[in-house]
Design an enzyme around this catalytic site. Structure first.
Site, mmCIF file in Angstrom:
data_model
loop_
_atom_site.group_PDB
_atom_site.id
_atom_site.type_symbol
_atom_site.label_atom_id
_atom_site.label_comp_id
_atom_site.label_asym_id
_atom_site.label_seq_id
_atom_site.Cartn_x
_atom_site.Cartn_y
_atom_site.Cartn_z
ATOM 1 C CB CYS A 19 38.287 19.296 -18.655
ATOM 2 S SG CYS A 19 38.946 18.912 -17.038
ATOM 3 C CG HIS A 25 34.701 17.244 -18.902
ATOM 4 N ND1 HIS A 25 35.641 16.259 -19.015
ATOM 5 C CD2 HIS A 25 35.007 17.945 -17.775
ATOM 6 C CE1 HIS A 25 36.501 16.358 -18.004
ATOM 7 N NE2 HIS A 25 36.136 17.365 -17.241
ATOM 8 C CG ASN A 59 37.621 15.249 -14.547
ATOM 9 O OD1 ASN A 59 38.095 15.100 -15.671
ATOM 10 N ND2 ASN A 59 37.427 16.444 -13.998
HETATM 11 N N1 ACO Z 1 34.507 13.339 1.284
HETATM 12 C C1 ACO Z 1 33.761 13.839 2.272
HETATM 13 N N2 ACO Z 1 33.539 15.156 2.420
HETATM 14 C C2 ACO Z 1 34.103 15.987 1.523
HETATM 15 C C3 ACO Z 1 34.910 15.523 0.482
HETATM 16 C C4 ACO Z 1 35.111 14.132 0.379
HETATM 17 N N3 ACO Z 1 35.873 13.586 -0.594
HETATM 18 N N4 ACO Z 1 35.344 16.569 -0.256
HETATM 19 C C5 ACO Z 1 34.808 17.666 0.305
HETATM 20 N N5 ACO Z 1 34.060 17.311 1.388
HETATM 21 C C6 ACO Z 1 33.310 18.185 2.295
HETATM 22 C C7 ACO Z 1 33.825 19.586 2.274
HETATM 23 O O1 ACO Z 1 34.916 19.749 3.134
HETATM 24 C C8 ACO Z 1 32.594 20.360 2.721
HETATM 25 O O2 ACO Z 1 32.524 20.292 4.116
HETATM 26 P P1 ACO Z 1 32.057 21.579 4.970
HETATM 27 O O3 ACO Z 1 30.672 21.892 4.497
HETATM 28 O O4 ACO Z 1 32.167 21.081 6.357
HETATM 29 O O5 ACO Z 1 33.048 22.654 4.577
HETATM 30 C C9 ACO Z 1 31.431 19.545 2.161
HETATM 31 O O6 ACO Z 1 31.957 18.255 1.846
HETATM 32 C C10 ACO Z 1 30.813 20.140 0.917
HETATM 33 O O7 ACO Z 1 31.856 20.542 0.033
HETATM 34 P P2 ACO Z 1 31.556 21.211 -1.335
HETATM 35 O O8 ACO Z 1 32.841 21.575 -2.007
HETATM 36 O O9 ACO Z 1 30.526 22.269 -1.202
HETATM 37 O O10 ACO Z 1 30.888 19.983 -2.121
HETATM 38 P P3 ACO Z 1 30.186 19.996 -3.506
HETATM 39 O O11 ACO Z 1 28.824 19.475 -3.389
HETATM 40 O O12 ACO Z 1 30.381 21.297 -4.233
HETATM 41 O O13 ACO Z 1 31.026 18.888 -4.297
HETATM 42 C C11 ACO Z 1 32.782 18.752 -5.937
HETATM 43 C C12 ACO Z 1 32.410 19.070 -4.507
HETATM 44 C C13 ACO Z 1 32.439 17.320 -6.220
HETATM 45 C C14 ACO Z 1 34.267 18.999 -6.161
HETATM 46 C C15 ACO Z 1 31.968 19.660 -6.896
HETATM 47 O O14 ACO Z 1 32.040 20.975 -6.446
HETATM 48 C C16 ACO Z 1 32.419 19.589 -8.336
HETATM 49 O O15 ACO Z 1 32.253 18.606 -9.004
HETATM 50 N N6 ACO Z 1 32.946 20.700 -8.870
HETATM 51 C C17 ACO Z 1 33.296 20.818 -10.285
HETATM 52 C C18 ACO Z 1 34.430 19.954 -10.719
HETATM 53 C C19 ACO Z 1 34.701 20.195 -12.195
HETATM 54 O O16 ACO Z 1 33.817 20.206 -13.014
HETATM 55 N N7 ACO Z 1 35.932 20.457 -12.562
HETATM 56 C C20 ACO Z 1 36.200 20.863 -13.930
HETATM 57 C C21 ACO Z 1 37.097 20.071 -14.623
HETATM 58 S S1 ACO Z 1 38.520 19.578 -13.725
HETATM 59 C C22 ACO Z 1 39.897 19.958 -14.694
HETATM 60 O O17 ACO Z 1 39.908 20.836 -15.489
HETATM 61 C C23 ACO Z 1 41.171 19.164 -14.416
#
Ligand code: ACO
Length: 327
Positions: free
Chosen positions: A112, A254, A284
């Site tokens: 990214c 980003h 993204n």
């Molecule tokens: N729909 C419903 N529930 C979901 C989904 C979904 N699509 N995805 C995950 N959940 C659930 C999980 O299973 C978890 O359930 P549990 O508590 O029963 O285990 C719950 O939701 C919370 O999951 P978290 O992973 O803690 O959710 P979080 O608030 O952290 O959001 C996310 C997840 C959106 C991926 C976030 O962590 C994020 O944006 N991370 C950074 C992404 C990023 O910046 N990437 C960098 C660039 S990518 C690249 O380089 C290609």
């Protein structure tokens, strides 16, 4: 002499995939996706479209905006994690379509953060060697091809698209690139990866259905690291240039997650009116996000000549960085 952005372009595929569409594929909801990520919809390339097919219209638009012919380009740098094929580079394939014959061409992989890495490389090459006057920087991704459509943790996040810009040597002393800070930490390689399909784990028929040829991410861990890393690198370029939060006209982060962008902006004391967001429309698109943002903002008249723009990104590698720009 200085270096200036003389044209930008972008392209996103026509097909829109909404959160409702994703609810038919995985156990998720519109409400979860919007509150956790800020994403409403993303664009998905057709099966026939490869990354260079997304890069090409973005590049053509950037060249038109710059009012130059492709033949004038001395270099083409392509940031992508989804090349058309392992060999040759997607930059060479783009060069062929642009009918340029004299540019050096190579791909650069910094996930990214790819656009910021590519701008720094192009800028340094123009500054250090008089042979290079005009370099096209393109960031293009067909992430849908490395997305596991059965994994709700990742498939709701990504989209396809391309952004491009032309950097040109100018006679004036004013350099548009005021300061840069690029970083990487390979010890976190495992928290955001596509593990199969390279020389370590070559592709096999079984692997294609296993998801190991797709993006896997420890989202929670990436989330935490991303906020501090982007804040720190923003502060580095601001301090290097003696710029304070109130001097920043635009923060262009980003586009991975609205919550991450808001937290970085809050920590830097940049109010939300000065933060550009389009993650709601495109999700993204990895390296492409910042190029798409810049193009929309410049074409829309939001970024004016002379304004200060702070760009910051974070991605797989881990890689991260910031560039302070006077447009
Ligand atoms: N729909 C419903 N529930 C979901 C989904 C979904 N699509 N995805 C995950 N959940 C659930 C999980 O299973 C978890 O359930 P549990 O508590 O029963 O285990 C719950 O939701 C919370 O999951 P978290 O992973 O803690 O959710 P979080 O608030 O952290 O959001 C996310 C997840 C959106 C991926 C976030 O962590 C994020 O944006 N991370 C950074 C992404 C990023 O910046 N990437 C960098 C660039 S990518 C690249 O380089 C290609």
């Amino acid at each position: 002499m200085g270096v200036k952005i003389i044209g930008t372009g972008s392209y996103v595929p026509e097909k829109v995939m909404t959160n409702a569409d994703l609810m038919k594929l995985v156990d998720t909801s519109d409400e979860w996706i919007i509150t956790r990520t800020g994403i409403n919809e993303r664009r998905i390339a057709s099966e026939e479209q490869a990354t260079s097919d997304l890069a090409y219209p973005a590049a053509v638009r950037a060249l038109e905006a710059a009012n130059i012919n492709a033949e004038e380009l001395d270099g083409i740098i392509m940031a992508t994690v989804t090349p058309d094929q392992p060999l040759p580079s997607t930059a060479c394939l783009l060069q062929k379509r642009l009918k340029n014959t004299k540019a050096f061409c190579f791909d650069l992989q910094a996930a990214c953060t790819g656009m910021l890495y590519a701008v720094e490389v192009a800028h340094s090459m123009i500054q250090s060697n008089k042979k290079y006057n005009k370099i096209l920087v393109v960031a293009a991704e067909k992430l849908s091809y490395i997305t596991d459509w059965s994994d709700r943790n990742t498939c709701v996040l990504f989209g396809d698209g391309a952004g491009a810009l032309v950097l040109e040597r100018t006679e004036s002393e004013d350099d548009s690139i005021l300061a840069t800070s690029l970083h990487a930490d390979g010890s976190f390689a495992d928290i955001l990866k596509v593990e199969a399909g390279g020389s370590r784990i070559p592709m096999t028929a079984e692997l294609i259905g296993s998801g190991r040829n797709c993006i896997k991410m420890d989202g929670r861990e990436v989330f935490k690291l991303a906020i501090s890393a982007m804040e720190d690198s923003c502060r580095e370029v601001m301090n290097e240039n003696g710029v304070t939060s109130s001097d920043i006209d635009w923060l262009v982060p980003h586009q991975a997650n609205l919550r991450i962008m808001n937290m970085v902006a809050q920590r830097l004391k940049i109010d939300s009116e000065r933060v550009y967001v389009n993650v709601n429309r495109y999700g993204n698109t990895s390296a492409a996000t910042i190029g798409i943002c810049l193009d929309e903002m410049i074409r829309g008249g939001m970024i004016q000549r002379g304004q200060i723009v702070l760009m910051t990104a974070f991605g797989g590698g881990l890689t991260w960085g910031s560039i302070l720009l006077r447009y």
